[in-house]
Scaffold this motif. Structure first.
Motif, PDB file in Angstrom:
ATOM      1  N   ARG A  28      -7.002   4.021   6.189  1.00 24.87           N
ATOM      2  CA  ARG A  28      -6.264   2.726   6.120  1.00 24.87           C
ATOM      3  C   ARG A  28      -7.401   1.826   6.366  1.00 24.87           C
ATOM      4  O   ARG A  28      -7.788   1.716   7.219  1.00 24.87           O
ATOM      5  CB  ARG A  28      -5.273   2.848   7.205  1.00 24.87           C
ATOM      6  N   TYR A  42      -3.594   2.194   2.190  1.00 25.71           N
ATOM      7  CA  TYR A  42      -3.608   3.644   2.460  1.00 25.71           C
ATOM      8  C   TYR A  42      -3.984   4.362   1.536  1.00 25.71           C
ATOM      9  O   TYR A  42      -3.710   4.399   0.309  1.00 25.71           O
ATOM     10  CB  TYR A  42      -2.254   4.174   3.039  1.00 25.71           C
ATOM     11  N   ILE A  64       2.611   5.603   7.392  1.00 25.66           N
ATOM     12  CA  ILE A  64       2.829   4.267   7.300  1.00 25.66           C
ATOM     13  C   ILE A  64       3.889   3.670   8.556  1.00 25.66           C
ATOM     14  O   ILE A  64       3.652   2.824   9.323  1.00 25.66           O
ATOM     15  CB  ILE A  64       3.488   3.862   6.007  1.00 25.66           C
ATOM     16  N   LEU A  81       0.189   2.197  -1.224  1.00 26.26           N
ATOM     17  CA  LEU A  81      -0.474   3.561  -0.802  1.00 26.26           C
ATOM     18  C   LEU A  81      -1.067   4.295  -2.100  1.00 26.26           C
ATOM     19  O   LEU A  81      -0.404   4.167  -3.161  1.00 26.26           O
ATOM     20  CB  LEU A  81       0.637   4.441  -0.270  1.00 26.26           C
TER      21      LEU A  81
END
Length: 196
Positions: A28, A42, A64, A81
């Protein structure tokens, strides 16, 4: 040649030193403007994509969810993501099906399934210009409408998996609430004047 997670992780940490590894194959990092975070990224280097909506929801809650509610609320609108797969995996039918499920889902973050040779497009810093306080970086039509729906109390009716009658009840109860809170005294009629 396929890059390993370790190699991709090293590239991420080189560009974003305050990155953190949050899983066996997940890193992250955040992007900032004037030392203020405006987006969270991410990056999961894996060929094991969540293949159903249930698995994807569970994955997002785990990966998350812990970060999502921390910090400025506007920060929630800018989560991304990326599932990074090997080039050969992009041709796999099972992964193609999972890619559709992942990229259509709008919970927590905007999601993308990319190949390893596309990782630089994720890591390459973009030029960020100051934005007015009322706007948010990377707003798009979906985030703008979602924000309006939340402000109107309609997000649960629109984005839930509830039945249509349940959704309509939620919309109607929101309209009733809006009418009772927006009661204004009637305007007084202004006398008409005649030129003669």
């Amino acid at each position: 040649m396929n890059a390993t997670f370790s190699q991709i992780k090293d590239r991420i940490f080189e560009k974003y030193p305050d990155s953190e590894q949050i899983g066996e194959s997940i890193v992250r990092f955040t992007r900032k403007y004037n030392d203020r975070q405006f987006a969270a990224y991410y990056v999961d280097v894996t060929n094991q994509l969540p293949s159903t909506q249930e698995l994807l929801t569970s994955y997002q809650d785990r990966v998350i969810g812990g970060h999502y509610f921390k910090g400025d609320k506007s920060f929630q609108w800018n989560n991304y993501l990326f599932f990074v797969t090997a080039l050969s995996a992009q041709m796999d039918a099972t992964l193609s099906k999972a890619k559709i499920i992942i990229e259509r889902d709008r919970n927590y973050a905007r999601k993308f399934v990319i190949s390893q040779n596309e990782i630089e497009t994720v890591l390459k810093p973009t030029i960020v210009h100051p934005v007015p306080a009322t706007a948010m970086p990377n707003d798009n039509v979906l985030t703008i409408w979602t924000r309006h729906l939340i402000e109107a109390g309609l997000d649960d009716a629109i984005f839930s998996d509830a039945t249509i009658p349940t959704r309509l009840d939620k919309i109607e109860s929101s309209e009733v609430k809006k009418q009772t809170t927006n009661v204004h005294p009637p305007k007084q009629a202004t006398p008409k004047t005649h030129p003669y």
